[in-house]
Motif scaffolding. Sequence first.
Motif, PDB file in Angstrom:
ATOM      1  N   ARG A   1      -7.027   2.362   2.725  1.00  0.00           N
ATOM      2  CA  ARG A   1      -5.730   1.988   2.174  1.00  0.00           C
ATOM      3  C   ARG A   1      -5.704   2.288   0.678  1.00  0.00           C
ATOM      4  O   ARG A   1      -6.649   1.956  -0.033  1.00  0.00           O
ATOM      5  CB  ARG A   1      -5.461   0.504   2.408  1.00  0.00           C
ATOM      6  CG  ARG A   1      -5.412   0.101   3.876  1.00  0.00           C
ATOM      7  CD  ARG A   1      -5.236  -1.398   4.029  1.00  0.00           C
ATOM      8  NE  ARG A   1      -5.120  -1.783   5.430  1.00  0.00           N
ATOM      9  CZ  ARG A   1      -4.955  -3.044   5.837  1.00  0.00           C
ATOM     10  NH1 ARG A   1      -4.888  -4.029   4.939  1.00  0.00           N
ATOM     11  NH2 ARG A   1      -4.852  -3.323   7.130  1.00  0.00           N
ATOM     12  N   VAL A   2      -4.608   2.899   0.262  1.00  0.00           N
ATOM     13  CA  VAL A   2      -4.454   3.248  -1.147  1.00  0.00           C
ATOM     14  C   VAL A   2      -3.276   2.472  -1.730  1.00  0.00           C
ATOM     15  O   VAL A   2      -2.179   2.494  -1.154  1.00  0.00           O
ATOM     16  CB  VAL A   2      -4.221   4.762  -1.335  1.00  0.00           C
ATOM     17  CG1 VAL A   2      -4.019   5.082  -2.811  1.00  0.00           C
ATOM     18  CG2 VAL A   2      -5.389   5.549  -0.774  1.00  0.00           C
ATOM     19  N   SER A   3      -3.518   1.800  -2.818  1.00  0.00           N
ATOM     20  CA  SER A   3      -2.473   1.045  -3.496  1.00  0.00           C
ATOM     21  C   SER A   3      -2.504   1.369  -4.985  1.00  0.00           C
ATOM     22  O   SER A   3      -3.454   1.984  -5.489  1.00  0.00           O
ATOM     23  CB  SER A   3      -2.661  -0.460  -3.284  1.00  0.00           C
ATOM     24  OG  SER A   3      -3.881  -0.899  -3.878  1.00  0.00           O
ATOM     25  N   VAL A   4      -1.467   0.937  -5.682  1.00  0.00           N
ATOM     26  CA  VAL A   4      -1.423   1.140  -7.134  1.00  0.00           C
ATOM     27  C   VAL A   4      -2.585   0.402  -7.798  1.00  0.00           C
ATOM     28  O   VAL A   4      -3.241   0.933  -8.711  1.00  0.00           O
ATOM     29  CB  VAL A   4      -0.072   0.658  -7.697  1.00  0.00           C
ATOM     30  CG1 VAL A   4      -0.073   0.738  -9.222  1.00  0.00           C
ATOM     31  CG2 VAL A   4       1.067   1.469  -7.116  1.00  0.00           C
ATOM     32  N   LYS A   5      -2.863  -0.804  -7.323  1.00  0.00           N
ATOM     33  CA  LYS A   5      -3.969  -1.586  -7.876  1.00  0.00           C
ATOM     34  C   LYS A   5      -5.309  -0.897  -7.615  1.00  0.00           C
ATOM     35  O   LYS A   5      -6.197  -0.899  -8.465  1.00  0.00           O
ATOM     36  CB  LYS A   5      -3.972  -2.988  -7.275  1.00  0.00           C
ATOM     37  CG  LYS A   5      -5.031  -3.909  -7.845  1.00  0.00           C
ATOM     38  CD  LYS A   5      -4.963  -5.288  -7.209  1.00  0.00           C
ATOM     39  CE  LYS A   5      -6.053  -6.197  -7.776  1.00  0.00           C
ATOM     40  NZ  LYS A   5      -6.014  -7.548  -7.132  1.00  0.00           N
ATOM     41  N   GLY A   6      -5.443  -0.289  -6.414  1.00  0.00           N
ATOM     42  CA  GLY A   6      -6.686   0.405  -6.086  1.00  0.00           C
ATOM     43  C   GLY A   6      -6.908   1.609  -6.975  1.00  0.00           C
ATOM     44  O   GLY A   6      -8.028   1.863  -7.443  1.00  0.00           O
TER      45      GLY A   6
ATOM     46  N   TYR B   1       0.825  -1.198   0.000  1.00  0.00           N
ATOM     47  CA  TYR B   1       0.000   0.000   0.000  1.00  0.00           C
ATOM     48  C   TYR B   1       0.864   1.254   0.000  1.00  0.00           C
ATOM     49  O   TYR B   1       1.905   1.325   0.676  1.00  0.00           O
ATOM     50  CB  TYR B   1      -0.923   0.016   1.228  1.00  0.00           C
ATOM     51  CG  TYR B   1      -1.929  -1.112   1.236  1.00  0.00           C
ATOM     52  CD1 TYR B   1      -3.097  -1.034   0.490  1.00  0.00           C
ATOM     53  CD2 TYR B   1      -1.685  -2.272   1.973  1.00  0.00           C
ATOM     54  CE1 TYR B   1      -4.019  -2.065   0.492  1.00  0.00           C
ATOM     55  CE2 TYR B   1      -2.607  -3.310   1.977  1.00  0.00           C
ATOM     56  CZ  TYR B   1      -3.768  -3.205   1.226  1.00  0.00           C
ATOM     57  OH  TYR B   1      -4.669  -4.228   1.222  1.00  0.00           O
ATOM     58  N   LEU B   2       0.417   2.247  -0.749  1.00  0.00           N
ATOM     59  CA  LEU B   2       1.130   3.520  -0.805  1.00  0.00           C
ATOM     60  C   LEU B   2       0.823   4.396   0.394  1.00  0.00           C
ATOM     61  O   LEU B   2       1.650   5.234   0.800  1.00  0.00           O
ATOM     62  CB  LEU B   2       0.755   4.263  -2.099  1.00  0.00           C
ATOM     63  CG  LEU B   2       1.023   3.522  -3.415  1.00  0.00           C
ATOM     64  CD1 LEU B   2       0.473   4.323  -4.580  1.00  0.00           C
ATOM     65  CD2 LEU B   2       2.512   3.265  -3.588  1.00  0.00           C
ATOM     66  N   TRP B   3      -0.375   4.236   0.952  1.00  0.00           N
ATOM     67  CA  TRP B   3      -0.818   5.064   2.074  1.00  0.00           C
ATOM     68  C   TRP B   3      -1.863   4.302   2.869  1.00  0.00           C
ATOM     69  O   TRP B   3      -2.725   3.625   2.309  1.00  0.00           O
ATOM     70  CB  TRP B   3      -1.401   6.366   1.547  1.00  0.00           C
ATOM     71  CG  TRP B   3      -1.947   7.287   2.594  1.00  0.00           C
ATOM     72  CD1 TRP B   3      -1.247   8.143   3.388  1.00  0.00           C
ATOM     73  CD2 TRP B   3      -3.321   7.426   2.991  1.00  0.00           C
ATOM     74  NE1 TRP B   3      -2.088   8.817   4.236  1.00  0.00           N
ATOM     75  CE2 TRP B   3      -3.366   8.396   4.015  1.00  0.00           C
ATOM     76  CE3 TRP B   3      -4.511   6.820   2.573  1.00  0.00           C
ATOM     77  CZ2 TRP B   3      -4.557   8.773   4.630  1.00  0.00           C
ATOM     78  CZ3 TRP B   3      -5.701   7.191   3.183  1.00  0.00           C
ATOM     79  CH2 TRP B   3      -5.720   8.162   4.196  1.00  0.00           C
ATOM     80  N   GLU B   4      -1.811   4.371   4.193  1.00  0.00           N
ATOM     81  CA  GLU B   4      -2.757   3.679   5.065  1.00  0.00           C
ATOM     82  C   GLU B   4      -3.176   4.605   6.201  1.00  0.00           C
ATOM     83  O   GLU B   4      -2.364   5.352   6.754  1.00  0.00           O
ATOM     84  CB  GLU B   4      -2.115   2.420   5.676  1.00  0.00           C
ATOM     85  CG  GLU B   4      -1.792   1.322   4.681  1.00  0.00           C
ATOM     86  CD  GLU B   4      -1.268   0.066   5.361  1.00  0.00           C
ATOM     87  OE1 GLU B   4      -1.961  -0.429   6.272  1.00  0.00           O
ATOM     88  OE2 GLU B   4      -0.172  -0.398   4.995  1.00  0.00           O
ATOM     89  N   TRP B   5      -4.474   4.540   6.528  1.00  0.00           N
ATOM     90  CA  TRP B   5      -5.004   5.247   7.683  1.00  0.00           C
ATOM     91  C   TRP B   5      -6.272   4.530   8.134  1.00  0.00           C
ATOM     92  O   TRP B   5      -7.326   4.671   7.541  1.00  0.00           O
ATOM     93  CB  TRP B   5      -5.298   6.705   7.346  1.00  0.00           C
ATOM     94  CG  TRP B   5      -5.701   7.510   8.548  1.00  0.00           C
ATOM     95  CD1 TRP B   5      -4.945   7.772   9.656  1.00  0.00           C
ATOM     96  CD2 TRP B   5      -6.970   8.128   8.768  1.00  0.00           C
ATOM     97  NE1 TRP B   5      -5.647   8.526  10.553  1.00  0.00           N
ATOM     98  CE2 TRP B   5      -6.901   8.764  10.038  1.00  0.00           C
ATOM     99  CE3 TRP B   5      -8.149   8.224   8.021  1.00  0.00           C
ATOM    100  CZ2 TRP B   5      -7.976   9.471  10.579  1.00  0.00           C
ATOM    101  CZ3 TRP B   5      -9.219   8.929   8.570  1.00  0.00           C
ATOM    102  CH2 TRP B   5      -9.140   9.549   9.825  1.00  0.00           C
ATOM    103  N   GLY B   6      -6.141   3.723   9.174  1.00  0.00           N
ATOM    104  CA  GLY B   6      -7.264   2.917   9.624  1.00  0.00           C
ATOM    105  C   GLY B   6      -7.642   1.879   8.569  1.00  0.00           C
ATOM    106  O   GLY B   6      -6.821   1.098   8.100  1.00  0.00           O
TER     107      GLY B   6
END
Length: 255
Positions: free
Chosen positions: A101-106, A93-98
């Motif tokens: 989650r943000v990923s390249v696939k997302g 994941y590129l960024w997580e908060w609780g």
Amino acid sequence: MLKDITLGQYFPGNSIAHKLDPRTKILLVTLYIIALFSAKGWMGYAVMAVTLAACVKVSHVGLRALVRGLKPLVFIIAFTGILNMFFTPDTHYLWEWGILRVSVKGIENALFMVIRIMLLVMGTFLMTYTTSPIRLTDGLESLLNPLKKIHVPVHELAMMMAIALRFIPTLIEETDKIMSAQKARGADFDILVPLFISAFRRADELATAMECRCYHGGEGRTKLHVLKYQRRDYVALAGGAVILVLVVVLRRLGA
């Protein structure tokens, strides 16, 4: 915002798209939707975007009318994209908060979903823009004719769908008029009541008109314009089949 809702509107014209048999356009839209949901990668969506652009060019409707039809759906499109961006599972994941989650696939899935919805809406709207409700009814009824053998009321179903589609712009216009009248009087009451009254009045007028013309369903009725496939219809269907096959092949290749 209400004026931006263009579903059910018909733009008269003399283009190749307008001249196609309504059955051909219904089948082409079906192939288009199947191909759109079969697309997996950037190449597949690029093929679908180019296909839509070519259809818009041929129809002479204009891209502006299709984009205007997307305005009422901006919230839904954006919300769908956000859900896919934050809730697509991945290993990195590129960024997580609780739970977010943000990923390249997302991000990729969100872009694909937004593009898919936009192409889907514009493609289906293009059919109603270039096909009058009467011809759309005739085409739908002709395609569903085999169901009459099992006593399905094909004509009545097609007629109801055409009437509903035809009266969408009328109800939008009535709603806009009622809202404008309420603003001019400084009124702040619910718009649903006068809108329902207007809709019932329109329905009563239509029922009276159909009764005066001795309308009793499709049994024994003949048609003024008999649908016939032309050479351009076969060419268009062949083109649609080629596009579908191409998208499926690209999906197998992962492109």
